[in-house]
Motif scaffolding. Structure first.
Motif, short mmCIF file in Angstrom:
data_model
loop_
_atom_site.label_atom_id
_atom_site.label_comp_id
_atom_site.label_asym_id
_atom_site.label_seq_id
_atom_site.Cartn_x
_atom_site.Cartn_y
_atom_site.Cartn_z
N ASP A 61 42.43 13.52 53.07
CA ASP A 61 42.11 14.18 51.81
C ASP A 61 42.56 13.38 50.59
O ASP A 61 42.38 13.81 49.47
CB ASP A 61 42.72 15.57 51.78
N ARG A 62 43.15 12.21 50.83
CA ARG A 62 43.63 11.38 49.72
C ARG A 62 42.56 10.37 49.32
O ARG A 62 41.95 9.75 50.16
CB ARG A 62 44.88 10.63 50.12
N PRO A 63 42.38 10.17 48.04
CA PRO A 63 41.44 9.13 47.62
C PRO A 63 42.01 7.75 47.95
O PRO A 63 43.22 7.58 48.05
CB PRO A 63 41.34 9.34 46.11
N PRO A 64 41.14 6.76 48.12
CA PRO A 64 41.63 5.42 48.43
C PRO A 64 42.35 4.85 47.21
O PRO A 64 42.07 5.21 46.07
CB PRO A 64 40.36 4.63 48.71
N SER A 65 43.26 3.93 47.49
CA SER A 65 43.91 3.24 46.38
C SER A 65 42.95 2.20 45.83
O SER A 65 42.03 1.75 46.52
CB SER A 65 45.21 2.57 46.84
N TYR A 141 53.27 0.22 40.39
CA TYR A 141 52.09 0.09 41.26
C TYR A 141 50.81 -0.02 40.46
O TYR A 141 49.79 0.50 40.79
CB TYR A 141 52.04 1.28 42.23
N LEU A 142 50.87 -0.71 39.36
CA LEU A 142 49.72 -1.04 38.53
C LEU A 142 49.00 0.15 37.94
O LEU A 142 47.82 0.10 37.68
CB LEU A 142 48.73 -1.91 39.31
N GLY A 143 49.72 1.22 37.78
CA GLY A 143 49.15 2.36 37.09
C GLY A 143 48.08 3.12 37.86
O GLY A 143 47.34 3.86 37.27
N GLU A 144 48.02 2.92 39.16
CA GLU A 144 47.02 3.65 39.94
C GLU A 144 47.38 5.13 39.98
O GLU A 144 48.55 5.49 40.03
CB GLU A 144 46.98 3.14 41.37
N VAL A 145 46.40 5.96 39.97
CA VAL A 145 46.63 7.38 40.11
C VAL A 145 46.66 7.66 41.60
O VAL A 145 45.70 7.40 42.31
CB VAL A 145 45.51 8.19 39.43
N VAL A 146 47.79 8.16 42.07
CA VAL A 146 47.94 8.41 43.50
C VAL A 146 48.04 9.89 43.74
O VAL A 146 48.66 10.60 43.04
CB VAL A 146 49.20 7.69 44.06
#
Length: 146
Positions: A61-65, A141-146
């Motif tokens: 259910d998690r979006p890919p990084s 982590y480069l500002g990714e939305v996790v």
């Protein structure tokens, strides 16, 4: 239309170099065995990226990084690159991170020459362990939305 058709090879090379520049040391370490596998002759990298083959752009259910999707694009794109394109990419990487390319070349040389552990000696290529990012608690982590 496949991902190879959308952007010409020079644009693909520029994207990959730009993305590499943005990656953390951990991400670069995760990319190293993938690069070795994709740039080596078929059959010469024996299981180096076994842990990375499971990376895809769907983790339950998690979006890919963003990193995972970029690595997937690299895998798609590199199949259409000539040896000159690959050499150009390696030259760009070397200009950005000479130590990364030293690790790549050292590992690739040992793998290509068929060298392995000698008389119980541990093989030490200084290649980082591949990891699939699970949870990221750092803003680094480069500002990714996790």
């Amino acid at each position: 239309m496949g991902s190879n058709d959308r952007y010409p090879v020079p644009a693909q090379l520029r994207f990959m170099l730009l993305w590499f520049k943005e990656w953390s040391e951990m991400q670069r370490g995760d990319f190293l065995p993938i690069l070795a596998q994709k740039f080596s002759p078929p059959g010469s990298v024996n299981g180096v990226v076994a842990g990375m083959e499971g990376i895809n752009c769907h983790q339950g259910d998690r979006p890919p990084s963003l990193f995972q999707c970029r690595v997937k694009l690299f895998g798609d794109w590199v199949t259409g690159w000539s040896q000159a394109d690959k050499d150009q990419f390696l030259t760009g990487l070397k200009e950005m991170d000479p130590q990364f390319i030293e690790k790549y070349e050292a590992g690739f040389h040992l793998i290509a020459s068929g060298q392995s552990k000698k008389d119980g000696e541990e093989e030490n290529l200084n290649l980082p362990q591949t990891t699939v990012p699970q949870e990221v608690e750092s803003e680094e982590y480069l500002g990714e939305v996790v």
